[in-house]
Design an enzyme around this catalytic site. Structure first.
Site, PDB file in Angstrom:
ATOM      1  N   ASP A   1       2.360  -2.170  -7.858  1.00 25.22           N
ATOM      2  CA  ASP A   1       3.232  -2.073  -9.026  1.00 25.22           C
ATOM      3  C   ASP A   1       3.730  -3.477  -9.387  1.00 25.22           C
ATOM      4  O   ASP A   1       3.261  -4.463  -8.844  1.00 25.22           O
ATOM      5  CB  ASP A   1       4.404  -1.125  -8.735  1.00 25.22           C
ATOM      6  CG  ASP A   1       5.147  -1.516  -7.455  1.00 25.22           C
ATOM      7  OD1 ASP A   1       4.851  -2.581  -6.877  1.00 25.22           O
ATOM      8  OD2 ASP A   1       6.031  -0.751  -7.037  1.00 25.22           O
ATOM      9  N   ASP A   2       4.681  -3.552 -10.290  1.00 22.37           N
ATOM     10  CA  ASP A   2       5.139  -4.867 -10.727  1.00 22.37           C
ATOM     11  C   ASP A   2       6.256  -5.389  -9.837  1.00 22.37           C
ATOM     12  O   ASP A   2       7.326  -5.759 -10.307  1.00 22.37           O
ATOM     13  CB  ASP A   2       5.573  -4.801 -12.197  1.00 22.37           C
ATOM     14  CG  ASP A   2       4.360  -4.607 -13.085  1.00 22.37           C
ATOM     15  OD1 ASP A   2       3.327  -5.235 -12.787  1.00 22.37           O
ATOM     16  OD2 ASP A   2       4.435  -3.818 -14.044  1.00 22.37           O
TER      17      ASP A   2
END
Ligand code: WTA
Length: 675
Positions: A543-544
């Site tokens: 994910d970020d």
């Protein structure tokens, strides 16, 4: 399978090959709690086949005011069948502070050393026994009660690594208050955000701290955080300030009349007895804020009984803890590792540990090994970033010290590259000490995938096999469970005792982030590979979230901080491989319309300073790359894949850029490199 970018630093081809080596437990199996692979397999099988029986038996070792009912656990992990809810030791009552302190003292262990405290500067140290710590905890708990803290109240703790920090956590737990420890390296803005979320009326802090040669004015940071909080309509009635005379003069500290109180003036006057609040198994113990892919940091909530049993049991087995051990974990209590493996796990086991205030490279790169020898440390738990940093100074700082007491070495926080593993194993541990590479998260509360030193054959860079009660699975892009050797998303199939229960004030975000991505599973946010032997190899976040020196930083948080600078129109942040930190922060910045590129050099400094002010020094961008335009699709979505490739100088592998609204931005971006 895409991870979010940089794989961990891997420079040495030989070291890379080292991944294929195997290290059986050897002498570490002798006298170990789990001393063979077969024994591990059996225990793991039992823990999955009958969790109620398995954990019920383990829980008998703790002190309970009221025992649990059957079944031990009750949970729904599947959003499709109703709200996600996790309960362990249903109906039971206990107190974790009692189990960390009183229980050992009642067993005649009061004179055992709880902490050997080692200050930032050489020759600053002290020893605290379990009995002494209990007295301090009770006095502080009584003080907190005197200023209105009750069962269920939130208390924010912003303190350096002095014994008063774990004592503060235990004092809150004793009276049923919910602590929220904020790492004392976060900025006033970050602290304010966390205070505003949990809304305590009391904040515990210290005048200052020295980290290496640098003094940090903690009280000043707290003051400015409280100003920001007050501007939002929340007030703090008491700030208890530990006078850390080694770091600041009392007379230099500004005080707000009626609100600020010196710890040393108020706490020692309190009685040294304070009965515990018997807490329901599912009453909250603490909140700890951590970064996610989007928005502001999430307040991960852990409750009492399951967390207690999970933190304690993992500590006991993963470090094969014996009463003769001296344990040292280098993590700060501001992170989950400090919660579970400084304050709670070790103390629940009556361990003797080193608490170190400083940094392992001050006054020189031999400090860590100096501490190991000074206290005869047997179990050392640290992070790959620290290992790489120490390694970069050369072997002589290590080999100058004996280190002969070391028995087991642990690592946590990010994937460990084979080169660092090899150095840790061969140079630090002289090939004698098993390395426990422990994979887990703030959300999991305790170790999830980890070797057991007496039972698991190690493979450098693999966190190896699941702990008791943990059932991992690897999912494909489509969300299908894969069998055997595979690579995909790491998920967990069933509830374990120390699993977080919700996000502070936002159960919906909790469900969306962790349980809706792949319904029926807990989604970890990590990519992983499983090899033919069933070993797990963590690849990195999918994910970020960037993992900088083992600390999670959301790209959105850094972008938000950058855009607070008046000249920043837009920012896009991606991870980039970094030789020491594992991942570094690479920021693309678009300036306000009309600005000439490249702008004056000073602007980069200002942007970096803005991020440090808004989040804290741990989020300092390593690179600012001017971006007159960002690569966006026609619908306006930033194509981060392209930004990651440019950051890691792999522009020959940009892939398909035809979906970009304006493909020419790529050339412009490349021309801005190094400007
Ligand atoms: C990463 C820290 C590989 C992972 C305890 C996870 C690891 C995130 C390891 C959690 C490991 C932690 N090998 N990666 N041994 N340990 N991670 O919440 O990406 O600060 O999701 O908890 O760190 O970070 P957190």
């Amino acid at each position: 399978m895409a991870s979010n970018g940089a794989t961990p630093a891997q420079h040495d081809g030989h070291a890379d090959e080292y991944k294929n080596h195997q290290f059986p437990p050897g002498p570490a199996a002798e006298g170990a709690l789990v001393s063979s692979r077969q024994q591990y397999d059996e225990m793991h099988r039992e823990s999955i086949a009958d969790p109620d029986k398995f954990w019920g038996k383990i829980a008998e070792d703790f002190v309970w005011n009221k025992l649990w009912q059957n079944p031990v656990r009750r949970f729904n992990f599947d959003v499709r069948t109703g709200p996600v809810k996790i309960e362990w030791f249903v109906g039971a009552e206990t107190n974790i502070s009692y189990n960390c302190l009183d229980r050992h003292i009642e067993a005649g262990q009061g004179d055992r050393v709880a902490f050997y405290w080692e200050g930032n500067d050489l020759n600053e140290d002290c020893t605290v026994t379990y009995s002494q710590l209990l007295d301090q905890v009770c006095q502080l708990a009584n003080y907190l009660k005197s200023v209105g803290v009750k069962r269920g109240s939130d208390v924010t703790i912003y303190m350096p690594m002095i014994p008063e920090l774990p004592a503060a956590m235990l004092a809150c737990a004793r009276i049923g208050a919910v602590h929220s420890v904020v790492f004392a390296g976060f900025s006033a803005d970050s602290l304010a955000g966390r205070i505003l979320d949990s809304r305590p009326s009391v904040v515990l802090t210290a005048s200052a701290v020295k980290r290496g040669a640098k003094p940090i004015n903690l009280k000043g940071i707290v003051d400015s955080a409280i100003k920001k909080v007050e501007a939002q309509g929340h007030s703090i009635s008491t700030v208890l300030v530990y006078d850390h005379a080694l770091a600041a003069k009392r007379t230099d500290v500004a005080f707000v009349e009626g609100r600020d109180v010196w710890w040393q003036d108020a706490v020692p006057r309190q009685p040294t007895e304070c009965p515990v609040e018997w807490m329901g198994a599912e009453e909250p113990l603490f909140k700890l804020y951590t970064s996610g892919s989007t928005g502001k940091p999430k307040g991960v909530e852990h409750t009492t009984a399951g967390y207690m049993v999970g933190a304690s049991t993992t500590f006991k087995y993963v470090f094969d803890h014996r009463q003769s051990d001296i344990y040292w974990c280098t993590a700060d209590c501001g992170w989950i590792t400090g919660h579970s493996y400084v304050t709670y796990g070790p103390m629940l086991n009556g361990a003797t540990q080193v608490l170190f205030e400083g940094v392992p490279t001050y006054p020189d790169a031999g400090r860590a090994w100096d501490i190991v020898d000074k206290y005869k440390v047997t179990l050392l738990y640290t992070a790959p970033t620290a290992i790489r940093a120490l390694q970069s100074f050369g072997d002589k700082f290590v080999t100058q010290h004996s280190r002969k007491t070391l028995r087991i070495l642990g690592t946590v926080g990010e994937p460990i590259n084979p080169e660092a593993w090899k150095w840790y194993h061969e140079v630090v541990g002289e090939g004698r000490c098993p390395i426990v590479d422990t994979w887990w998260q703030t959300e999991t509360g305790a170790h999830m995938i980890t070797p057991l030193p007496g039972a698991t054959t190690l493979k450098p860079g693999s966190a190896t096999l699941p702990f008791f009660g943990v059932e991992p699975a690897v999912l494909s892009e489509k969300g299908e469970e894969m069998e055997g050797e595979c690579e995909g998303y790491l998920v967990i199939k069933t509830a374990w005792p120390s699993c977080m229960r919700t996000l502070s004030g936002d159960h919906e975000r909790f469900e969306t982030t962790y349980f809706k991505v792949y319904p029926g599973y807990y989604f970890t946010g990590d990519g992983c590979r499983r090899d033919a032997d069933g070993y797990y190899w963590l690849i990195g976040r999918v994910d970020d979230v960037i993992n900088v020196s083992g600390h999670r930083i959301g790209t959105a948080e850094v972008e938000g901080a950058l855009t607070q600078h008046p000249q920043c129109a837009e920012a896009a942040v991606v991870p980039v491989e970094h030789p020491i930190k594992g991942q570094g922060i690479y920021a693309y910045v678009t300036l306000m319309v009309g600005t000439e590129y490249p702008p004056p050099a000073q602007l980069k400094k200002e942007l970096v300073a803005t991020v440090r002010e808004v989040i804290g020094p741990i989020a300092t961008p390593d690179v600012i790359h001017w971006a007159p335009g960002l690569p966006k699709t026609r619908s306006g979505k930033i194509m981060r894949r392209i930004l990651r490739k440019i950051a890691s100088k792999e522009e020959d592998q940009l892939g398909d850029t035809s979906t970009l609204a304006d493909p020419s931005v790529v050339q412009t971006l490349l021309s801005m490199r190094g400007q």
